[in-house]
Design an enzyme around this catalytic site. Structure first.
Site, PDB file in Angstrom:
ATOM      1  N   GLY A  22      -1.663  16.670  12.855  1.00 29.09           N
ATOM      2  CA  GLY A  22      -0.836  17.375  13.576  1.00 29.09           C
ATOM      3  C   GLY A  22       0.353  17.986  12.574  1.00 29.09           C
ATOM      4  CB  SER A  46      -3.199  14.608  15.647  1.00 30.43           C
ATOM      5  OG  SER A  46      -3.297  13.601  14.710  1.00 30.43           O
ATOM      6  CG  HIS A  91      -2.736   9.405  14.638  1.00 30.95           C
ATOM      7  ND1 HIS A  91      -1.638   8.523  15.023  1.00 30.95           N
ATOM      8  CD2 HIS A  91      -2.418  10.613  14.379  1.00 30.95           C
ATOM      9  CE1 HIS A  91      -0.719   9.523  14.689  1.00 30.95           C
ATOM     10  NE2 HIS A  91      -1.015  10.786  14.222  1.00 30.95           N
ATOM     11  CB  THR A 148     -13.509  16.701  -0.473  1.00 35.48           C
ATOM     12  OG1 THR A 148     -13.794  17.130  -1.809  1.00 35.48           O
ATOM     13  CG2 THR A 148     -14.747  15.892   0.022  1.00 35.48           C
ATOM     14  CB  CYS A 204       8.074  11.261  12.078  1.00 32.61           C
ATOM     15  SG  CYS A 204       6.366  11.605  12.994  1.00 32.61           S
TER      16      CYS A 204
HETATM   17  N1  PLP Z   1       3.430  16.943  17.012  1.00 36.07           N
HETATM   18  C1  PLP Z   1       3.583  16.227  17.675  1.00 36.07           C
HETATM   19  C2  PLP Z   1       3.850  16.760  19.131  1.00 36.07           C
HETATM   20  C3  PLP Z   1       3.502  14.597  17.377  1.00 36.07           C
HETATM   21  O1  PLP Z   1       3.827  13.793  18.352  1.00 36.07           O
HETATM   22  C4  PLP Z   1       3.239  14.355  16.280  1.00 36.07           C
HETATM   23  C5  PLP Z   1       3.153  13.029  15.783  1.00 36.07           C
HETATM   24  O2  PLP Z   1       3.724  12.213  16.332  1.00 36.07           O
HETATM   25  C6  PLP Z   1       2.651  15.212  15.244  1.00 36.07           C
HETATM   26  C7  PLP Z   1       2.758  16.817  15.754  1.00 36.07           C
HETATM   27  C8  PLP Z   1       2.198  15.106  13.848  1.00 36.07           C
HETATM   28  O3  PLP Z   1       0.901  14.778  13.965  1.00 36.07           O
HETATM   29  P1  PLP Z   1       0.173  13.585  12.934  1.00 36.07           P
HETATM   30  O4  PLP Z   1       0.915  12.419  13.004  1.00 36.07           O
HETATM   31  O5  PLP Z   1      -1.240  13.733  13.231  1.00 36.07           O
HETATM   32  O6  PLP Z   1       0.677  14.246  11.603  1.00 36.07           O
END
Ligand code: PLP
Length: 372
Positions: free
Chosen positions: A69, A193, A195, A231, A318
């Site tokens: 994401g 995304s 995961h 890749t 994050c």
């Molecule tokens: N966008 C949102 C709303 C998210 O909650 C997250 C991850 O928590 C991301 C983007 C980032 O995605 P990724 O972990 O796949 O990089």
């Protein structure tokens, strides 16, 4: 261990792992290669691309496989804005930092930026977006559902406004995808995304409406119609497709199952622990419960529950390394609510039996922290 951090990531479904396995062990060719190993890998990628296109209701050529994401948010806004070169950008103040920090960077490069803050319930008001649009607005980004509160955003209305004014509308669907239908018609660009729906980490798909001119951020390969060199992560792409197929087929049963646990939990926390407040209201994902605890720092609750074998998060995962109060809750309800906010996110592997255990642990943690 009790895992209530499904908004941060989910476990990989065994069936998804099994679908991916051959692409690590036997069909490991580079999907760009001409030989049969490569052709088989390319066929698996194409099959997933076609499947996702069918689900989203777009052309397979409007999809780009990438690493997450984060990359999708970066590519959407930077790719589009750098191609145009100048102009005005609108984003909501509750975007994930992948989009939010990208637009701050673009601002540093001379783009103009308007950030729209949410109402106290956590919703971005379409009328605020409408009022912010200018003749030179080139991009508007509002996520489908927020990662911290789970509040579902009125993106249909915002998309209509943007469409009527000729503004490209991007919607980050990373949190929404596990629970809500996602269609290309919802936006001019969106990302999901794997995961977040029991698929592999490091695999996502970006939809960009055909004909949109974009600059690539990663050069050096002809992959993904030159927009995204590198890749292809064939097992990851196969895993994304397998996980999304399972996710969609289970939503009807999984959503009410998760929602009922989440609602029971919220109701019991608010009624049994004094000085607690739910952050975010209105339409909300089945999974998320963001609660503030008066007199407690959110991260202290996270640490204390972790010692008791319970995984939750304060703010977004994050940014958890840096103990700064969450921008999202601050913008909705102020700094104090943000400092004491904890996110509990339920998933399909959560069980109702876990609720009283978490409640007891929470009561103990909160009273200890408050007594210090
Ligand atoms: N966008 C949102 C709303 C998210 O909650 C997250 C991850 O928590 C991301 C983007 C980032 O995605 P990724 O972990 O796949 O990089």
């Amino acid at each position: 261990m009790i895992y209530l951090d499904n908004a941060a990531t989910t476990s990989l479904d065994r069936e998804v792992l099994l679908a991916m396995e051959p692409y690590y062990l036997s069909v490991y060719g580079n999907s760009q290669s001409q030989h049969s190993f490569g052709r088989q890998a390319a066929a698996a990628v194409q099959k997933t691309r076609d499947f996702i296109a069918g689900q989203l209701g777009c052309s397979p050529d409007e999809l780009y496989f990438l690493s997450g994401g984060t990359e999708g948010d970066n590519l959407a806004v930077k790719g589009l804005c750098s191609y145009i070169g100048r102009g005005h950008i609108i984003v909501s103040g509750i975007e994930h930092s992948a989009l939010y920090d990208s637009v701050l960077q673009l601002k540093g490069q001379g783009f103009e930026l308007t950030i729209i803050q949410p109402a106290p319930e956590g919703i971005i008001r379409p009328e605020d977006i409408e009022a912010a649009i200018r003749p030179d607005t080139i991009f508007c980004g509002v996520m489908a559902a927020n990662n911290e509160t789970g509040v579902i955003q009125p993106t249909d209305d915002i998309h209509s406004i943007c469409r009527s004014k000729g503004v490209f509308f991007f919607s980050d669907c990373v949190q929404a995808a596990p629970y809500l239908p996602v269609f290309a018609s919802m936006a001019d660009g969106l990302v999901i995304s794997a995961h977040k729906f029991y698929g592999p980490k490091g695999s996502a798909v970006l939809y960009i409406h055909g004909g949109t001119r974009m600059k690539s951020l990663i050069t050096g390969g002809m992959q993904e119609r030159t927009l995204r060199g590198g890749t292809l992560n064939v097992p990851g792409i196969v895993g994304l497709g397998a996980a999304y197929a399972r996710c969609i087929s289970m939503q009807e049963t999984v959503n009410p199952y998760i929602r009922s646990m989440r609602d029971t939990f919220v109701q019991r926390v608010l009624s049994e622990i004094p000085g607690t407040h739910l952050n975010g209201s209105g339409p909300v994902l089945p999974s998320h419960a963001n609660i503030s605890f008066d007199g407690c720092a959110g991260e202290n609750i996270v640490f204390s529950l972790d010692l008791k074998g319970i995984a939750v998060s304060a703010g977004a995962a994050c940014s958890a390394g840096a103990v700064t109060p969450t921008r999202v809750i601050s913008s909705m309800l102020g700094l104090e609510r943000a400092k004491s906010a904890v996110r509990f996110s339920f998933g399909k592997n959560s069980t109702p039996e876990e609720i009283p255990i978490v409640l007891d642990a929470l009561k103990d943690s909160v009273s200890r922290i408050r007594s210090v």
